[in-house]
Write an enzyme that holds these catalytic residues in place. Structure first.
Site, PDB file in Angstrom:
ATOM      1  N   LYS A   1      -2.086  31.662  52.712  1.00  0.00           N
ATOM      2  CA  LYS A   1      -1.200  31.324  51.601  1.00  0.00           C
ATOM      3  C   LYS A   1       0.031  32.232  51.577  1.00  0.00           C
ATOM      4  CE  LYS A   1      -4.846  29.438  48.651  1.00  0.00           C
ATOM      5  NZ  LYS A   1      -5.685  29.632  47.457  1.00  0.00           N
TER       6      LYS A   1
ATOM      7  N   SER B   1      -8.091  27.187  43.030  1.00  0.00           N
ATOM      8  CA  SER B   1      -7.207  28.331  43.256  1.00  0.00           C
ATOM      9  C   SER B   1      -5.849  28.184  42.576  1.00  0.00           C
ATOM     10  CB  SER B   1      -7.004  28.548  44.762  1.00  0.00           C
ATOM     11  OG  SER B   1      -6.332  27.449  45.344  1.00  0.00           O
TER      12      SER B   1
END
Length: 665
Positions: free
Chosen positions: A561, A518
């Site tokens: 996140k 990611s």
């Protein structure tokens, strides 16, 4: 990509609640129609030795769901009963019989009548002496004969062998009045209609136990403790796959009985077998349920399960968030709340409850069936007396989270005190903020936090080193993502010749193992910054996976996140707006907390989505990626740096020219 930040409506799920009218009834059959059809097929089959494998996520309440999916089919099975009778000729070899539930009722009435007859015969003289006024009643009772008791049994179409065995037992007891405990000479039971769940996979629980005999009653049939195979015979027995794996020997004994369709009394758990009753027919359906790992190990332990199982099914972990299933979902929640003596859901709770269910799935079109994670904040909400609305639900969630967030608090403290360095304003070359999710064992929720990623470049052979991987602090997927970055840069800038620069990419202040891809978008952007010597806006954080063509792909943990990035920004006391760049493919997973939504409404936080690295480049540099031959673009600056101008001789050309001159001399 959108030129504008995402609107509030796109940062949270939206559900059609216009025609929602939930009840408070079990809905597992409606929520899992495919599994329900499999269970119905399994129960309807008349195949001998029926076995079903059911795979289920560990967080589901398997027992409650399976019980619900079996509900309604139990009554269709004929009720059965079993009787063990002492054999007067051989008391250590009692006889076993299978009868119907109706016949068991007649048998119990016959036993009661016979005991009454025995008592009357035994105490007739005493009764005649002390209770003369009851002589007429005594005479009427004495008219009851053994033949009349047995005739009533015969009228119920009970097997003649059973009636004959009972007659011999009655006559034996009449002839031996010292055996005054009639209950010691028979044992009778009716099988359980409901599914039997084996919560303790042991020989005693399955096959029963033979207790140590009493000296005065060496052949007392009450010493037999029945197992679940006896009480659940002619029904459904549900086993846990992990329990089976823990005792393979017992499983293979059970399987042998299951295949032979015989329940032998010799399998009783006993120090010494002093009673050897006749075997019973075993007509039971088996269901083995467990998570994917346990089921896989089970098939490896016993490959024959593939042949024995007539049905395989899976209990889903989530359902689609369409209006019909939303109604069923809320109805199931109301049922669970009713069982806990808690108020049913108010309409104000529908949206936050469904949002949490979708967030647990990381998909706004799905709802998690892990209802315990939904019920926990509802329990806490009622316990604290909070309002039954979105605000109260958020407070309950926050309270639960605060109980187990010591890891997160420690992380926030390191950012606040400057022990973990992060830059959230200004611009810098070769530095970018990535986004990560912290997972750990034990109690505690996973949480997100930003991570500073830096890069530098120098003359070399085009090899970009992943410092995390070289120091053995990264996994294979992370290493793969770095190779993808190198492939992307090489095919973009050095198709015709080697790449004349090498570089290092570092996840600063990362002291634990990292993995995943990611951060590959952030890694590529920070290398572009180092190569072009263009600065990156530090108030921006980036997450996204990258392929070799420059496409930005979806990542996991997107909500954690974003929430973690804003939490750290608040912890640092940043008053200027901060921005996050995420893949467009993650748009359907955005389900942000109320705190973050309020920040977006107030202009303190914004989210942009991108589909390619070129779109992200424009946002983080303020300069378009452009073309290789556009000198003021990001790509143009890099291309110019790694490719010597045609009008200027290269170092190699100069060297060749000098050597040529030497040979000419």
């Amino acid at each position: 990509m959108t030129d504008l930040a995402l609107s509030i409506e796109k940062l949270r799920p939206s559900f059609d609640l216009s025609n929602i009218e939930p009840c408070a009834e079990l809905q597992w059959s409606n929520l899992m129609p495919v599994a329900k059809a499999s269970f119905d097929y399994f129960l309807a089959t008349n195949f001998d030795k029926s076995l079903m494998i059911c795979q289920s996520p560990s967080f589901l309440d398997e027992q409650a769901i399976i019980k619900s999916l079996l509900n309604g089919e139990d009554a269709k099975r004929a009720a059965k009963a079993y009787v063990i009778l002492a054999n007067p000729e051989q008391l250590n070899r009692p006889l076993s019989f299978e009868i119907s539930a109706k016949q068991l009722k007649a048998f119990n009435q016959a036993i009661d009548a016979f005991e009454e007859l025995l008592n009357q015969d035994f105490s007739a003289e005493l009764l005649a002496t002390e209770f003369a006024e009851d002589m007429q009643l005594l005479e009427e009772n004495n008219k009851q004969s053994l033949s009349s008791i047995l005739q009533k049994l015969a009228d119920e179409s009970i097997d003649a062998a059973f009636v004959h065995a009972l007659e011999r037992l009655f006559r034996y007891l009449q002839e031996n009045p010292e055996n005054d405990n009639c209950n010691a000479f028979y044992k009778a039971w009716e099988t359980n209609h409901a599914a039997v769940f084996c919560t303790e996979f042991t020989r005693v629980s399955l096959f029963g136990q033979l207790l140590t005999p009493h000296p005065n009653y060496p052949y007392d049939l009450n010493n037999i403790t029945l197992g679940q195979l006896h009480t659940g015979n002619n029904g459904v027995l549900v086993l846990n796959a992990e329990d089976v794996l823990a005792d393979p020997k017992l499983w293979f004994e059970l399987k042998a009985s299951f295949k032979d369709q015989t329940l032998a009394w010799s399998k009783l758990d006993a120090d010494k077998t002093y009673l050897q009753a006749g075997d019973l027919p075993l007509r039971i359906k088996l269901i083995i349920s467990g998570n994917a790992i346990a089921v896989s190990d089970l098939y490896e332990l016993d490959p024959e399960l593939n042949k024995l199982s007539i049905a395989e099914t899976e209990l889903l972990s989530e359902v689609a968030a369409n209006p019909d299933l939303i109604n069923c979902y809320l109805s199931q929640l109301n049922y669970e709340l009713q069982q806990l003596n808690l108020p049913q859901l108010s309409r104000e709770l529908y949206q936050p409850v469904l949002s949490l269910a979708a967030k647990l799935c990381e998909h706004n079109a799905l709802l998690s069936l892990g209802l315990n994670q939904i019920l926990n904040p509802l329990k806490r909400l009622n316990h604290l007396g909070l309002a039954h609305d979105e605000t109260g639900f958020e407070q309950a969630l926050l309270t639960l989270g605060n109980n187990i967030n010591s890891q997160q608090r420690f992380s926030d403290l390191s950012y606040r005190d400057g022990q973990t360095h992060i830059c959230l304003s200004g611009t810098q070359v070769g530095q970018i903020n990535g986004l990560s999710v912290i997972d750990f064992n034990g109690l505690g929720l996973s949480f997100g936090e930003p991570i500073r990623i830096t890069a530098n470049v120098f003359q070399g052979d085009g090899d970009f080193t992943d410092v995390e991987r070289k120091s053995e602090l990264a996994g294979n997927i992370h290493a793969k993502s770095m190779m993808i970055i190198q492939g992307f840069l090489t095919q973009l800038f050095a198709k015709e010749h080697h790449f004349p620069y090498s570089g290092n990419v570092v996840f600063e202040q990362s002291y634990h193992e990292i993995d995943g891809d990611s951060a590959s978008l952030a890694g590529a952007l920070v290398l572009l910054s180092a190569l072009s010597e263009l600065p990156i806006f530090q108030h921006i954080a980036v997450t996204g996976s990258l392929d070799q063509q420059g496409n930005v792909l979806a990542v996991g943990g997107i909500n954690e996140k974003l929430e973690g990035f804003y939490r750290v920004a608040k912890t640092k006391g940043v008053e200027t707006p901060v921005t996050a760049i995420i893949p467009s493919a993650n748009l359907g997973q955005l389900n942000l907390s109320k705190d973050l939504l309020d920040a977006c409404s107030n202009g303190l936080f914004s989210v942009y989505t991108v589909e390619t690295i070129e779109q992200a480049t424009k946002l983080v540099f303020g300069v378009p990626a452009g073309d290789l031959y556009e000198p003021q673009s990001v790509y143009g600056k890099i291309f110019k740096r790694i490719n010597i101008d045609d009008g200027e001789p290269s170092l190699l050309a100069c060297l060749i020219k000098r050597i040529t001159r030497l040979f000419k001399l």
